[in-house]
Motif scaffolding. Sequence first.
Motif, PDB file in Angstrom:
ATOM      1  N   ASN A 155     -44.586  51.606  30.693  1.00 49.74           N
ATOM      2  CA  ASN A 155     -44.877  51.661  32.118  1.00 49.74           C
ATOM      3  C   ASN A 155     -45.893  52.773  32.351  1.00 49.74           C
ATOM      4  O   ASN A 155     -45.588  53.951  32.195  1.00 49.74           O
ATOM      5  CB  ASN A 155     -43.588  51.931  32.895  1.00 49.74           C
ATOM      6  CG  ASN A 155     -43.777  51.849  34.394  1.00 49.74           C
ATOM      7  OD1 ASN A 155     -44.637  52.524  34.950  1.00 49.74           O
ATOM      8  ND2 ASN A 155     -42.946  51.053  35.053  1.00 49.74           N
ATOM      9  N   LYS A 156     -47.107  52.390  32.708  1.00 45.83           N
ATOM     10  CA  LYS A 156     -48.184  53.369  32.852  1.00 45.83           C
ATOM     11  C   LYS A 156     -47.857  54.432  33.898  1.00 45.83           C
ATOM     12  O   LYS A 156     -48.108  55.629  33.688  1.00 45.83           O
ATOM     13  CB  LYS A 156     -49.493  52.670  33.226  1.00 45.83           C
ATOM     14  CG  LYS A 156     -50.135  51.891  32.097  1.00 45.83           C
ATOM     15  CD  LYS A 156     -51.481  51.342  32.545  1.00 45.83           C
ATOM     16  CE  LYS A 156     -52.222  50.667  31.415  1.00 45.83           C
ATOM     17  NZ  LYS A 156     -53.567  50.168  31.854  1.00 45.83           N
ATOM     18  N   THR A 157     -47.302  53.995  35.006  1.00 51.36           N
ATOM     19  CA  THR A 157     -47.013  54.937  36.097  1.00 51.36           C
ATOM     20  C   THR A 157     -45.997  55.983  35.658  1.00 51.36           C
ATOM     21  O   THR A 157     -46.175  57.186  35.888  1.00 51.36           O
ATOM     22  CB  THR A 157     -46.482  54.175  37.323  1.00 51.36           C
ATOM     23  OG1 THR A 157     -47.451  53.208  37.737  1.00 51.36           O
ATOM     24  CG2 THR A 157     -46.203  55.134  38.463  1.00 51.36           C
ATOM     25  N   ILE A 158     -44.916  55.546  35.026  1.00 47.06           N
ATOM     26  CA  ILE A 158     -43.865  56.469  34.600  1.00 47.06           C
ATOM     27  C   ILE A 158     -44.394  57.473  33.581  1.00 47.06           C
ATOM     28  O   ILE A 158     -44.133  58.680  33.678  1.00 47.06           O
ATOM     29  CB  ILE A 158     -42.667  55.693  34.023  1.00 47.06           C
ATOM     30  CG1 ILE A 158     -41.977  54.889  35.133  1.00 47.06           C
ATOM     31  CG2 ILE A 158     -41.669  56.631  33.364  1.00 47.06           C
ATOM     32  CD1 ILE A 158     -40.854  53.983  34.635  1.00 47.06           C
ATOM     33  N   LEU A 159     -45.148  56.987  32.608  1.00 44.78           N
ATOM     34  CA  LEU A 159     -45.649  57.905  31.574  1.00 44.78           C
ATOM     35  C   LEU A 159     -46.698  58.861  32.132  1.00 44.78           C
ATOM     36  O   LEU A 159     -46.715  60.047  31.773  1.00 44.78           O
ATOM     37  CB  LEU A 159     -46.215  57.123  30.389  1.00 44.78           C
ATOM     38  CG  LEU A 159     -45.201  56.868  29.255  1.00 44.78           C
ATOM     39  CD1 LEU A 159     -44.142  55.871  29.689  1.00 44.78           C
ATOM     40  CD2 LEU A 159     -45.899  56.393  27.977  1.00 44.78           C
ATOM     41  N   GLU A 160     -47.563  58.350  33.016  1.00 39.38           N
ATOM     42  CA  GLU A 160     -48.588  59.226  33.593  1.00 39.38           C
ATOM     43  C   GLU A 160     -47.965  60.310  34.452  1.00 39.38           C
ATOM     44  O   GLU A 160     -48.391  61.475  34.410  1.00 39.38           O
ATOM     45  CB  GLU A 160     -49.578  58.394  34.412  1.00 39.38           C
ATOM     46  CG  GLU A 160     -50.515  57.551  33.558  1.00 39.38           C
ATOM     47  CD  GLU A 160     -51.379  56.624  34.386  1.00 39.38           C
ATOM     48  OE1 GLU A 160     -51.259  56.662  35.645  1.00 39.38           O
ATOM     49  OE2 GLU A 160     -52.172  55.863  33.802  1.00 39.38           O
ATOM     50  N   GLN A 161     -46.950  59.955  35.239  1.00 42.28           N
ATOM     51  CA  GLN A 161     -46.287  60.955  36.080  1.00 42.28           C
ATOM     52  C   GLN A 161     -45.583  62.015  35.246  1.00 42.28           C
ATOM     53  O   GLN A 161     -45.474  63.178  35.658  1.00 42.28           O
ATOM     54  CB  GLN A 161     -45.286  60.269  37.012  1.00 42.28           C
ATOM     55  CG  GLN A 161     -45.936  59.441  38.121  1.00 42.28           C
ATOM     56  CD  GLN A 161     -44.925  58.724  38.987  1.00 42.28           C
ATOM     57  OE1 GLN A 161     -43.738  58.617  38.650  1.00 42.28           O
ATOM     58  NE2 GLN A 161     -45.381  58.198  40.134  1.00 42.28           N
ATOM     59  N   ALA A 162     -45.136  61.610  34.055  1.00 46.39           N
ATOM     60  CA  ALA A 162     -44.462  62.564  33.175  1.00 46.39           C
ATOM     61  C   ALA A 162     -45.448  63.312  32.281  1.00 46.39           C
ATOM     62  O   ALA A 162     -45.046  64.225  31.544  1.00 46.39           O
ATOM     63  CB  ALA A 162     -43.445  61.837  32.304  1.00 46.39           C
ATOM     64  N   GLY A 163     -46.719  62.936  32.349  1.00 47.69           N
ATOM     65  CA  GLY A 163     -47.722  63.582  31.504  1.00 47.69           C
ATOM     66  C   GLY A 163     -47.524  63.280  30.032  1.00 47.69           C
ATOM     67  O   GLY A 163     -47.800  64.120  29.169  1.00 47.69           O
ATOM     68  N   ILE A 164     -47.073  62.068  29.731  1.00 52.06           N
ATOM     69  CA  ILE A 164     -46.735  61.691  28.359  1.00 52.06           C
ATOM     70  C   ILE A 164     -47.609  60.522  27.910  1.00 52.06           C
ATOM     71  O   ILE A 164     -47.886  59.596  28.676  1.00 52.06           O
ATOM     72  CB  ILE A 164     -45.248  61.289  28.263  1.00 52.06           C
ATOM     73  CG1 ILE A 164     -44.360  62.512  28.507  1.00 52.06           C
ATOM     74  CG2 ILE A 164     -44.921  60.650  26.921  1.00 52.06           C
ATOM     75  CD1 ILE A 164     -42.876  62.191  28.557  1.00 52.06           C
ATOM     76  N   THR A 165     -48.051  60.587  26.670  1.00 49.10           N
ATOM     77  CA  THR A 165     -48.799  59.478  26.078  1.00 49.10           C
ATOM     78  C   THR A 165     -47.863  58.645  25.208  1.00 49.10           C
ATOM     79  O   THR A 165     -46.848  59.150  24.721  1.00 49.10           O
ATOM     80  CB  THR A 165     -49.966  59.991  25.224  1.00 49.10           C
ATOM     81  OG1 THR A 165     -49.450  60.863  24.207  1.00 49.10           O
ATOM     82  CG2 THR A 165     -50.974  60.745  26.072  1.00 49.10           C
ATOM     83  N   PRO A 166     -48.184  57.374  25.005  1.00 43.74           N
ATOM     84  CA  PRO A 166     -47.303  56.516  24.202  1.00 43.74           C
ATOM     85  C   PRO A 166     -47.114  57.063  22.784  1.00 43.74           C
ATOM     86  O   PRO A 166     -48.050  57.588  22.182  1.00 43.74           O
ATOM     87  CB  PRO A 166     -48.050  55.176  24.174  1.00 43.74           C
ATOM     88  CG  PRO A 166     -48.902  55.193  25.391  1.00 43.74           C
ATOM     89  CD  PRO A 166     -49.333  56.618  25.556  1.00 43.74           C
TER      90      PRO A 166
END
Length: 408
Positions: A155-166
């Motif tokens: 989920n792009k939104t969730i990872l971006e908000q957490a500042g995390i890359t796959p």
Amino acid sequence: MARRGTARTGLAALLAVPLLLSACGGGSGGGTTSGDSGTLRVLDYYNSDPNATLWNAAIEACGTEIGVEIDREAVPGETLIQKVLQQSSSRTLPDVLMLDNPDVQQIAESGALAPLDDLGVDSTGVAPGVLEASTYEGQLYALQPVTNTIALFYNKTILEQAGITPPTTWDELKTTAAALTQGDQYGFAMSNINTYEGTWQFLPFMWSNGGDERDIATSETAEALQLVKDLMEAGSLSQSSVTWSQADVADQFSAGNAAMMINGPWNFGTLDAVEGLEYGIVPIPAPTAGGAVVSPFGGEAWAVPQTGDEEKMQKAADLVQCLNKDETQIEVSVATGTVPTKPELADEVVAQNPNLAAFAEQVPDLRARTGQLGPEWPAAATKIYTAVQNALVGGMTPEDALRQAQDG
């Protein structure tokens, strides 16, 4: 696709007797009844859209190209093998038969299929692993135009908000999944169900770590199973995953209950229908940085049954060849969210559907589930999902669960 998984124990034995009878006649006057010489009977399980309409158009176009009429029958996937059994017994096998790729070797073993090389079918450019799945005792019995596999959706939104890359490694997967787990949201989801779907989703972890289905009681497979167990014990993976199908996993991801999931491109329609859901796709994390990821592949292959009518069998082979030509592979891939079995066509398909990139790049290294064990694969698949269940639900260590399943 890999969502199907009904057991077919003893299939070759069930087919063998009627097929021996049907093959005795030889020539156009004996064998199975194949009908009008200008018509090819085709049997497949593409009975719902978009596959039904798309493949019907492709088959009809190829029929026109090779100068035959098409009499096509589509049955539900779970009934196809029973239909083949019935047709074998009554000597009414179709001229062209579509099979789920793990079934090809079992049907070939029974003597039901004609070797495609003998009919002049060209398989040049098809990924070796794909050809291996349709090869029995050195002979190619079916040809598969498109395939699918699994990858890591996020989920792009969730990872971006957490500042995390796959994540790209197992350690990163555990760290990332833990960081993304909060409230009702799990960091990671996959199917660990006690069916072939559970085995299918575990294979990339097992194979990428050097595990082998011929003997699952090894340290390499135990390490892969320990990874899944660690994710569950950390709370990053729901305990309910032991009952989730791949469709259930997609539903959890679509609802925002999982930040990442292992799944396949057949879910594009489901995911794209969810308003506001933005997702990305990357390869499944490897055991260590830079390591190769080895995944299984799904999809269907086209075969020519032994009908005894040599002229029609050659026409059937021409139809199989046409269904596997470059133009068909590209058109079907883009329309159905699959990827071509010829790696050289990947760029053209990905240019039209970028979501297929993570799947297309895996094609050269995809492994056939039946590659090592052939018709004995179902027994191994059962051992694998049984061990996963015993480790995740039964409280056994991965080593004990794998040893018990292997010995059982």
